[in-house]
Design an enzyme around this catalytic site. Structure first.
Site, PDB file in Angstrom:
ATOM      1  N   TYR A 201      79.795  13.364 -55.914  1.00 17.44           N
ATOM      2  CA  TYR A 201      80.208  12.562 -57.063  1.00 17.44           C
ATOM      3  C   TYR A 201      79.403  12.935 -58.302  1.00 17.44           C
ATOM      4  O   TYR A 201      79.975  13.187 -59.376  1.00 17.44           O
ATOM      5  CB  TYR A 201      80.023  11.081 -56.740  1.00 17.44           C
ATOM      6  CG  TYR A 201      80.302  10.159 -57.904  1.00 17.44           C
ATOM      7  CD1 TYR A 201      81.607   9.874 -58.289  1.00 17.44           C
ATOM      8  CD2 TYR A 201      79.256   9.563 -58.606  1.00 17.44           C
ATOM      9  CE1 TYR A 201      81.866   9.035 -59.361  1.00 17.44           C
ATOM     10  CE2 TYR A 201      79.509   8.730 -59.674  1.00 17.44           C
ATOM     11  CZ  TYR A 201      80.808   8.452 -60.045  1.00 17.44           C
ATOM     12  OH  TYR A 201      81.058   7.630 -61.106  1.00 17.44           O
TER      13      TYR A 201
ATOM     14  N   SER B   8      78.883   9.468 -65.533  1.00 18.33           N
ATOM     15  CA  SER B   8      78.066   8.478 -64.822  1.00 18.33           C
ATOM     16  C   SER B   8      76.605   8.726 -65.114  1.00 18.33           C
ATOM     17  O   SER B   8      76.171   9.881 -65.259  1.00 18.33           O
ATOM     18  CB  SER B   8      78.309   8.554 -63.317  1.00 18.33           C
ATOM     19  OG  SER B   8      77.397   7.729 -62.613  1.00 18.33           O
TER      20      SER B   8
END
Length: 333
Positions: A210, A197
């Site tokens: 995350y 990400s």
């Protein structure tokens, strides 16, 4: 010319050269087809099969899946390149729909494996993949603890969330590499794409768990690439920013937020661009911009609260739109 003057001239020249090299490297990213061309049969030369591996959403989790979003787009794109495709998810009906679409549009073979990578199922997966010449592996795994960004201790069911995020974002990716990599090493070729990400580029408050799990994806992939580059294997991290998927509440596409199909088409052009890419020109620029913002500004309470409020409003707007569409369908039905 005295010593001090010579020092500053040398320093200025070094800075110009440094930024010149950076500019050259960035300019290469603008034209991937020219700088990183792929042979016509690059994908099929790696093997007969591509594996798009990722779990699909549970009701209380936000997870990317081979049955939708980026995972589905990779499966379709690789099939269009002439590869047979293995797709994995825990939603059988959705997987079968994707399989039918791939067969109808490309004529390639599709193997569907219904499984939950959150469980200890990897020996069973290895058995089902036995005998397949898998040349490309796409690990498209990603779970957000919550759609709305929040501080670590504010996550609901924190102990369970920690376990789930690590199993999904870390363990499943490493396990799939362990299954597929030996065959690639024996053949002396292969491609592994691990989806990270863009927010993992820096420590990112409100997405702490995350983002940290995605840092593992990057470092693990970069380490593997260093170990197996000489074996003819490409191992790359792809770190997107905005892509219109379930995880992003299906935002409208624009210059920054790409459709899964457009993003995957772009990212595949960067396969030979190094061990990490953001996958598109606009996301590469966003990565540079994010790393350039001073931490004091990025981590300011007003900025973090603004981010939370923005995501909440966006989620509410998406929820209202979905409810309105469902009501309209009910009236029309």
């Amino acid at each position: 010319m005295d010593l001090m003057e010579l020092f500053f001239i040398t320093l200025g020249f070094a800075v110009i050269v440094c930024y010149g090299v950076r500019l050259l490297l960035f300019s290469k990213m603008l034209f991937p087809k020219i700088w990183f061309p792929l042979p016509k049969y690059f994908f099929t030369s790696m093997g007969a099969w591509a594996g798009c591996i990722s779990p699909s959403p549970r009701p209380t989790e936000v997870v990317t899946g081979a049955s939708e979003g980026i995972g589905r787009a990779y499966a379709l794109a690789l099939a269009e390149q002439g590869m047979n495709v293995v797709i994995m998810s825990r939603t059988k009906a959705a997987l079968e729909d994707v399989a039918k679409e791939i067969v109808a549009t490309t004529g390639q073979r599709v193997k569907v494996i219904v499984t939950d990578l959150m469980e200890d199922v990897f020996s069973e997966i290895e058995d089902q993949l036995c005998g397949l010449n898998i040349g490309i592996l796409v690990n498209n795994v990603g779970m957000l603890p919550s759609v709305i960004p929040s501080k670590f201790l504010e996550c609901a069911e924190l102990d369970q969330t920690i376990t789930k995020v690590i199993n999904c974002n870390v363990k499943s990716m490493a396990k799939m590499c362990k299954i597929i990599l030996p065959g690639m090493e024996n053949r002396g070729k292969g491609v592994i794409v691990n989806i990270s990400s863009g927010i993992a580029s820096i420590p990112f408050p409100l997405y702490t768990l995350y983002a940290a799990s995605k840092v593992f994806v990057e470092r693990f992939s970069q380490g593997l690439q260093a170990e197996y580059r000489d074996k003819g294997i490409i191992i790359q991290t792809v770190a997107p920013f905005g892509v219109s998927t379930r995880m992003a509440d299906y935002q409208k596409t624009n210059t920054v937020t790409l459709s899964p199909e457009d993003f995957v088409k772009s990212s595949l052009q960067y396969l030979r661009a190094g061990d990490k890419t953001h996958g598109s020109v606009c996301h590469i620029f966003l990565g540079w911009l994010l790393q350039s913002i001073p931490a004091k500004i990025l981590y300011a309470e007003c900025v973090l609260h603004g981010l939370q409020d923005y995501v909440k409003k966006r989620a509410q707007k998406t929820s209202v739109s979905v409810s309105s569409a469902s009501s309209e369908q009910g009236r029309n039905g």
